[in-house]
Design a protein around this motif. Sequence first.
Motif, mmCIF file in Angstrom:
data_model
loop_
_atom_site.group_PDB
_atom_site.id
_atom_site.type_symbol
_atom_site.label_atom_id
_atom_site.label_comp_id
_atom_site.label_asym_id
_atom_site.label_seq_id
_atom_site.Cartn_x
_atom_site.Cartn_y
_atom_site.Cartn_z
ATOM 1 N N GLN A 11 -53.212 29.145 53.273
ATOM 2 C CA GLN A 11 -53.022 30.363 52.479
ATOM 3 C C GLN A 11 -51.597 30.873 52.720
ATOM 4 O OE1 GLN A 11 -52.402 33.050 50.441
ATOM 5 N NE2 GLN A 11 -54.557 32.604 50.014
ATOM 6 N N PRO A 12 -50.693 30.700 51.730
ATOM 7 C CA PRO A 12 -49.287 31.074 51.934
ATOM 8 C C PRO A 12 -49.072 32.533 52.329
ATOM 9 C CG PRO A 12 -49.521 29.696 49.988
ATOM 10 C CD PRO A 12 -50.901 30.022 50.436
ATOM 11 N N LEU A 13 -49.856 33.444 51.753
ATOM 12 C CA LEU A 13 -49.678 34.852 52.099
ATOM 13 C C LEU A 13 -50.035 35.103 53.555
ATOM 14 C CD1 LEU A 13 -48.989 37.736 51.304
ATOM 15 C CD2 LEU A 13 -51.360 38.008 50.495
ATOM 16 N N ALA A 14 -51.085 34.439 54.038
ATOM 17 C CA ALA A 14 -51.476 34.591 55.443
ATOM 18 C C ALA A 14 -50.392 34.050 56.368
ATOM 19 C CB ALA A 14 -52.804 33.878 55.694
ATOM 20 N N VAL A 15 -49.778 32.925 55.994
ATOM 21 C CA VAL A 15 -48.686 32.363 56.793
ATOM 22 C C VAL A 15 -47.537 33.363 56.878
ATOM 23 C CG1 VAL A 15 -46.952 30.539 56.906
ATOM 24 C CG2 VAL A 15 -49.313 29.982 56.278
ATOM 25 N N TRP A 16 -47.157 33.932 55.741
ATOM 26 C CA TRP A 16 -46.049 34.899 55.719
ATOM 27 C C TRP A 16 -46.380 36.131 56.547
ATOM 28 C CZ3 TRP A 16 -45.754 39.952 54.026
ATOM 29 C CH2 TRP A 16 -44.469 40.510 53.985
ATOM 30 N N THR A 17 -47.582 36.656 56.380
ATOM 31 C CA THR A 17 -47.984 37.870 57.098
ATOM 32 C C THR A 17 -47.972 37.651 58.600
ATOM 33 O OG1 THR A 17 -49.357 38.578 55.230
ATOM 34 C CG2 THR A 17 -49.821 39.573 57.379
ATOM 35 N N ALA A 18 -48.554 36.534 59.046
ATOM 36 C CA ALA A 18 -48.634 36.267 60.486
ATOM 37 C C ALA A 18 -47.259 36.020 61.089
ATOM 38 C CB ALA A 18 -49.553 35.077 60.738
ATOM 39 N N ARG A 19 -46.403 35.329 60.358
ATOM 40 C CA ARG A 19 -45.046 35.094 60.860
ATOM 41 C C ARG A 19 -44.261 36.402 60.934
ATOM 42 N NH1 ARG A 19 -42.791 29.889 57.395
ATOM 43 N NH2 ARG A 19 -43.928 28.224 58.488
ATOM 44 N N THR A 20 -44.396 37.242 59.906
ATOM 45 C CA THR A 20 -43.585 38.443 59.784
ATOM 46 C C THR A 20 -44.020 39.546 60.734
ATOM 47 O OG1 THR A 20 -43.189 37.938 57.441
ATOM 48 C CG2 THR A 20 -42.765 40.199 58.174
ATOM 49 N N PHE A 21 -45.318 39.801 60.808
ATOM 50 C CA PHE A 21 -45.793 40.962 61.556
ATOM 51 C C PHE A 21 -46.331 40.628 62.953
ATOM 52 C CE2 PHE A 21 -46.205 42.164 57.044
ATOM 53 C CZ PHE A 21 -45.385 43.293 57.040
ATOM 54 N N PHE A 22 -46.723 39.358 63.161
ATOM 55 C CA PHE A 22 -47.253 38.983 64.470
ATOM 56 C C PHE A 22 -46.413 37.923 65.174
ATOM 57 C CE2 PHE A 22 -50.794 40.858 62.204
ATOM 58 C CZ PHE A 22 -51.383 41.657 63.166
ATOM 59 N N HIS A 23 -45.356 37.426 64.499
ATOM 60 C CA HIS A 23 -44.409 36.484 65.096
ATOM 61 C C HIS A 23 -45.095 35.229 65.632
ATOM 62 C CE1 HIS A 23 -41.680 39.856 64.697
ATOM 63 N NE2 HIS A 23 -42.496 40.583 65.431
ATOM 64 N N LEU A 24 -46.120 34.786 64.919
ATOM 65 C CA LEU A 24 -46.878 33.605 65.328
ATOM 66 C C LEU A 24 -46.398 32.380 64.560
ATOM 67 C CD1 LEU A 24 -50.424 35.206 65.496
ATOM 68 C CD2 LEU A 24 -49.024 34.456 67.429
ATOM 69 N N PRO A 25 -46.436 31.192 65.174
ATOM 70 C CA PRO A 25 -45.892 29.973 64.557
ATOM 71 C C PRO A 25 -46.836 29.337 63.538
ATOM 72 C CG PRO A 25 -46.715 29.454 66.740
ATOM 73 C CD PRO A 25 -46.864 30.943 66.577
ATOM 74 N N TYR A 26 -47.151 30.093 62.486
ATOM 75 C CA TYR A 26 -47.995 29.563 61.416
ATOM 76 C C TYR A 26 -47.239 28.519 60.602
ATOM 77 C CZ TYR A 26 -52.237 32.398 61.623
ATOM 78 O OH TYR A 26 -53.446 32.938 61.986
ATOM 79 N N GLN A 27 -47.985 27.508 60.126
ATOM 80 C CA GLN A 27 -47.411 26.404 59.366
ATOM 81 C C GLN A 27 -48.189 26.225 58.061
ATOM 82 O OE1 GLN A 27 -44.700 24.810 60.605
ATOM 83 N NE2 GLN A 27 -44.808 26.027 62.486
ATOM 84 N N HIS A 28 -47.458 25.996 56.981
ATOM 85 C CA HIS A 28 -48.096 25.706 55.694
ATOM 86 C C HIS A 28 -48.762 24.324 55.755
ATOM 87 C CE1 HIS A 28 -46.372 29.128 53.539
ATOM 88 N NE2 HIS A 28 -45.233 28.887 54.180
ATOM 89 N N ALA A 29 -49.960 24.236 55.214
ATOM 90 C CA ALA A 29 -50.685 22.960 55.239
ATOM 91 C C ALA A 29 -51.637 22.878 54.054
ATOM 92 C CB ALA A 29 -51.458 22.817 56.546
ATOM 93 N N ARG A 30 -51.973 21.641 53.695
ATOM 94 C CA ARG A 30 -53.059 21.390 52.745
ATOM 95 C C ARG A 30 -54.302 21.083 53.574
ATOM 96 N NH1 ARG A 30 -49.126 18.302 49.913
ATOM 97 N NH2 ARG A 30 -50.050 16.369 50.713
ATOM 98 N N MET A 31 -55.397 21.810 53.310
ATOM 99 C CA MET A 31 -56.571 21.694 54.155
ATOM 100 C C MET A 31 -57.839 21.714 53.305
ATOM 101 S SD MET A 31 -55.212 24.423 57.054
ATOM 102 C CE MET A 31 -56.344 24.000 58.358
ATOM 103 N N GLN A 32 -58.850 21.012 53.789
ATOM 104 C CA GLN A 32 -60.162 21.010 53.163
ATOM 105 C C GLN A 32 -61.220 20.929 54.256
ATOM 106 O OE1 GLN A 32 -60.011 17.612 50.459
ATOM 107 N NE2 GLN A 32 -59.677 18.992 48.735
ATOM 108 N N ALA A 33 -62.394 21.519 53.999
ATOM 109 C CA ALA A 33 -63.474 21.454 54.982
ATOM 110 C C ALA A 33 -64.832 21.495 54.284
ATOM 111 C CB ALA A 33 -63.345 22.590 55.983
ATOM 112 N N PRO A 34 -65.143 20.472 53.483
ATOM 113 C CA PRO A 34 -66.465 20.437 52.852
ATOM 114 C C PRO A 34 -67.554 20.177 53.889
ATOM 115 C CG PRO A 34 -65.304 18.387 52.458
ATOM 116 C CD PRO A 34 -64.322 19.306 53.133
ATOM 117 N N MET A 35 -68.756 20.653 53.599
ATOM 118 C CA MET A 35 -69.877 20.466 54.512
ATOM 119 C C MET A 35 -71.038 19.837 53.762
ATOM 120 S SD MET A 35 -71.702 23.196 57.116
ATOM 121 C CE MET A 35 -72.187 24.319 55.809
ATOM 122 N N ALA A 36 -71.667 18.823 54.359
ATOM 123 C CA ALA A 36 -72.826 18.154 53.774
ATOM 124 C C ALA A 36 -73.770 17.746 54.887
ATOM 125 C CB ALA A 36 -72.397 16.930 52.960
ATOM 126 N N ASP A 37 -75.052 18.076 54.743
ATOM 127 C CA ASP A 37 -76.077 17.743 55.739
ATOM 128 C C ASP A 37 -75.715 18.256 57.126
ATOM 129 O OD1 ASP A 37 -77.569 16.385 53.763
ATOM 130 O OD2 ASP A 37 -76.400 14.556 54.092
#
Length: 245
Positions: free
Chosen positions: A112-138
């Motif tokens: 989530q690009p906005l979350a990356v920007w927010t965390a970097r800007t206001f919490f100075h945390l080393p967030y990284q942009h990524a493509r992610m998926q987490a489907p669940m089955a059984d």
Amino acid sequence: MPVTPTLESRLAVRERPSRPHVMLQRWEKLVFLHWRWDASDIQRTLPPGLFVDTFQGDAWLAIVPFYMRGIRPRFCPPVPGISNFLELNVRTYVHDEQGRPGVWFYSLDCDQPLAVWTARTFFHLPYQHARMQAPMADGWIDYTCQRRGEPAQSFFRYQLSDETRTAAPGTLEFFLAERYLLFSPSPRGIRCGQVHHVPYSLAEAKLDAWDVKPLLQAGFSDPRRPPDHVIGSPGVDVHVYPLTA
């Protein structure tokens, strides 16, 4: 000399702060993959003022994939398309000179690009942009993460038990999971952030596939073994507080 955390100080940080929180979050379907690590190797990666936290002499390095849900500022409702996303962090455990125990993040991958920007800007945390998926089955979660600019993706496959428990104070599970402070490298020096939630409901986790690429990206060597400790949690509701000195 720095103060070493005591069980009392570890329990104290679980208390809800009296000051107002700034964000609400829910962390879901977490799995904590921990490797026992040489404490001196960890210490060399830390900034001045932070010290590796150990359990019976051992330091720990972790990869933690999970779902972020309902992320929003205080008094705001969740926003479709923005408030729900995925996160995978690489972390270790530290304390400061006052003996406050917390987490040090080497990276936090997020889709989530906005979350990356927010965390970097206001919490100075080393967030990284990524493509992610987490489907669940059984009941199995297939969790993938590919950081921007990296050719290969990381893959984790895990399942959480329906039976849960809380960690007993003084145990390894308590040391690893019950963390309510984080430290971040702000332009004005190390700052401390706090979260509040009920103690984790911990669940046994079956791990069918794991990846060490996040550790390598953080500059660590390949442990060449499965995680030494694996535990999961169905999730917790979280209050997030602003950074302090």
